[in-house]
Scaffold this active site. Structure first.
Site, PDB file in Angstrom:
ATOM      1  N   HIS A   1       0.855  -1.195   0.000  1.00 49.05           N
ATOM      2  CA  HIS A   1       0.000   0.000   0.000  1.00 49.05           C
ATOM      3  C   HIS A   1       0.891   1.245   0.000  1.00 49.05           C
ATOM      4  O   HIS A   1       1.931   1.267   0.661  1.00 49.05           O
ATOM      5  CB  HIS A   1      -0.913  -0.011   1.229  1.00 49.05           C
ATOM      6  CG  HIS A   1      -1.970   1.038   1.137  1.00 49.05           C
ATOM      7  ND1 HIS A   1      -1.706   2.361   1.406  1.00 49.05           N
ATOM      8  CD2 HIS A   1      -3.271   0.977   0.775  1.00 49.05           C
ATOM      9  CE1 HIS A   1      -2.818   3.065   1.220  1.00 49.05           C
ATOM     10  NE2 HIS A   1      -3.780   2.245   0.833  1.00 49.05           N
TER      11      HIS A   1
ATOM     12  N   GLY B   1     -11.099   2.989   1.153  1.00 51.44           N
ATOM     13  CA  GLY B   1     -10.546   3.435   2.425  1.00 51.44           C
ATOM     14  C   GLY B   1     -11.604   4.164   3.231  1.00 51.44           C
ATOM     15  O   GLY B   1     -12.456   3.544   3.881  1.00 51.44           O
TER      16      GLY B   1
ATOM     17  N   GLU C   1      -4.061   1.865  -7.504  1.00 49.93           N
ATOM     18  CA  GLU C   1      -4.385   2.950  -6.587  1.00 49.93           C
ATOM     19  C   GLU C   1      -3.511   4.160  -6.876  1.00 49.93           C
ATOM     20  O   GLU C   1      -2.417   4.293  -6.292  1.00 49.93           O
ATOM     21  CB  GLU C   1      -4.151   2.496  -5.146  1.00 49.93           C
ATOM     22  CG  GLU C   1      -5.054   1.391  -4.687  1.00 49.93           C
ATOM     23  CD  GLU C   1      -5.341   1.527  -3.193  1.00 49.93           C
ATOM     24  OE1 GLU C   1      -6.505   1.718  -2.836  1.00 49.93           O
ATOM     25  OE2 GLU C   1      -4.394   1.461  -2.401  1.00 49.93           O
TER      26      GLU C   1
END
Ligand code: PGA
Length: 258
Positions: free
Chosen positions: A95, A235, A167
Site C-alpha cells: 500500500h 478506504g 491505486e
C-alpha cells in the site's frame, strides 16, 4: 471472474468499534452474492474481534500488511501463518502509505507478496503513480516497474490467485477520484504486463484488477460499468457501514446486469 469489494480500515478503529462496524456492514450487505467477494481489513489487533463477528458469514477478513519472514527475531512483525490462524483471507501488500511511511521498497513488497502467495490467502498488490508521474505521462511506466519487480520470478500455481489494486497515489484520501475511463486504461495495461509475466491463461483465470482511491457510494457506479474493473479497494468510505454497503450493492446490481 469473481469481483472484489475490500474495505481498508487503516489505523482508525479500536477493538469495539471494529466489532460494531463489522456487524453493521454484515447487516447492510445482506446474504451471499454469487461472483462477489466482500472483505474488510481491520488493524492487526482488531482482527480477532472482527473474526468473531464475520466467521462463517459472507464478509471476509483481510489484513493491511504482513511480514515477509516466516518466523524469528523480527520485533513488531506479524507472520502470514499468524494471520491465517485467524482466518485472514486477503492481505494487502505494498500500500502506498506503507511505501511512504515505512520505506517499503519494491523489493520488500515482492518478498511480502511471495509470503502471501505461499499461504492460502489472496494477495492484494497495491500500486499506482504519483501526481507528478501522472503529469509527466509516466503512469504506464510506473505500473510496469511496480509489477515487474513484484512479480519477477513468480511462478504461480494453477490454484493461486492474485488481486492487483490500481491505486493512483494522488487519488488516495484526497476526494480526487480517477476518471473511470482512465482507470480502465490503466487496468488494461496492468493486465497486459501481468499476462507477460505470469502467462496469458493464468492471468485470464486467476488475476483480478481492482481500483482504489476516493471511491464512495456516489462515484462507484462509474467503475462498476467498466470493462476490466474487477472491484474496488475502499478506504475512508469503508468506515461508514451504510456507505460501504451501498458500494457493495452497486457491484451486486452490476453483476446481475452483466
Ligand atoms: P481512500 O483510500 O478510499 O480513502 O482514498 C483508499 C486506499 O487507501 O486503499
Amino acid at each position: 471472474m469473481v469481483r472484489h469489494v475490500i474495505g481498508n480500515w487503516k489505523m482508525n478503529l479500536g477493538e469495539r468499534e471494529s466489532e460494531r462496524l463489522a456487524a453493521s456492514v454484515l447487516a447492510g450487505i445482506g446474504p451471499a452474492v454469487r461472483g462477489l467477494s466482500v472483505a474488510v481489513c481491520p488493524t492487526y489487533v482488531s482482527i480477532p474481534a472482527v473474526r468473531r463477528v464475520t466467521e462463517g458469514t459472507v464478509l471476509g477478513l483481510g489484513a493491511q500488511d504482513v511480514s515477509s519472514e516466516a518466523k524469528g527475531a523480527h520485533t513488531g512483525e506479524v507472520s502470514m501463518r499468524m494471520l491465517t490462524d485467524f482466518g485472514v483471507k486477503y492481505v494487502l501488500v505494498g500500500h502506498s502509505e506503507r511505501r511512504a511511511d515505512n520505506g517499503e521498497t519494491d523489493a520488500m513488497v515482492a518478498a511480502k507478496l511471495r509470503a502471501v502467495m505461499r499461504s492460502l490467502a489472496m494477495p492484494v498488490l497495491c500500486l499506482g503513480e504519483t501526481r507528478a508521474e501522472l503529469k509527466a505521462g509516466k503512469r504506464d511506466r510506473v505500473i510496469e516497474r511496480h509489477l515487474t519487480t513484484a512479480l519477477k520470478g513468480v511462478k504461480p500455481k494453477r490454484s493461486e490467485r492474485l488481486v492487483v489494486a490500481y491505486e493512483p497515489i494522488w487519488a488516495i484520501g484526497t476526494g480526487l477520484v480517477c476518471d473511470p475511463e482512465e482507470a480502465e486504461k490503466a487496468h488494461a495495461h496492468i493486465r497486459k504486463v501481468a499476462s507477460k509475466l505470469l502467462g496469458k491463461e493464468w492471468s485470464r483465470n486467476n488475476l483480478a484488477v481492482i481500483y482504489g482511491g476516493s471511491v464512495n457510494a456516489k462515484n462507484v457506479g462509474g467503475f462498476v460499468a467498466r470493462q476490466g474493473i474487477d472491484g474496488v479497494l475502499v478506504g475512508g468510505a469503508s468506515l461508514k457501514a451504510g456507505e460501504f454497503s451501498r458500494i457493495v450493492r452497486e457491484f451486486v446490481r452490476g453483476g446481475e446486469r452483466s
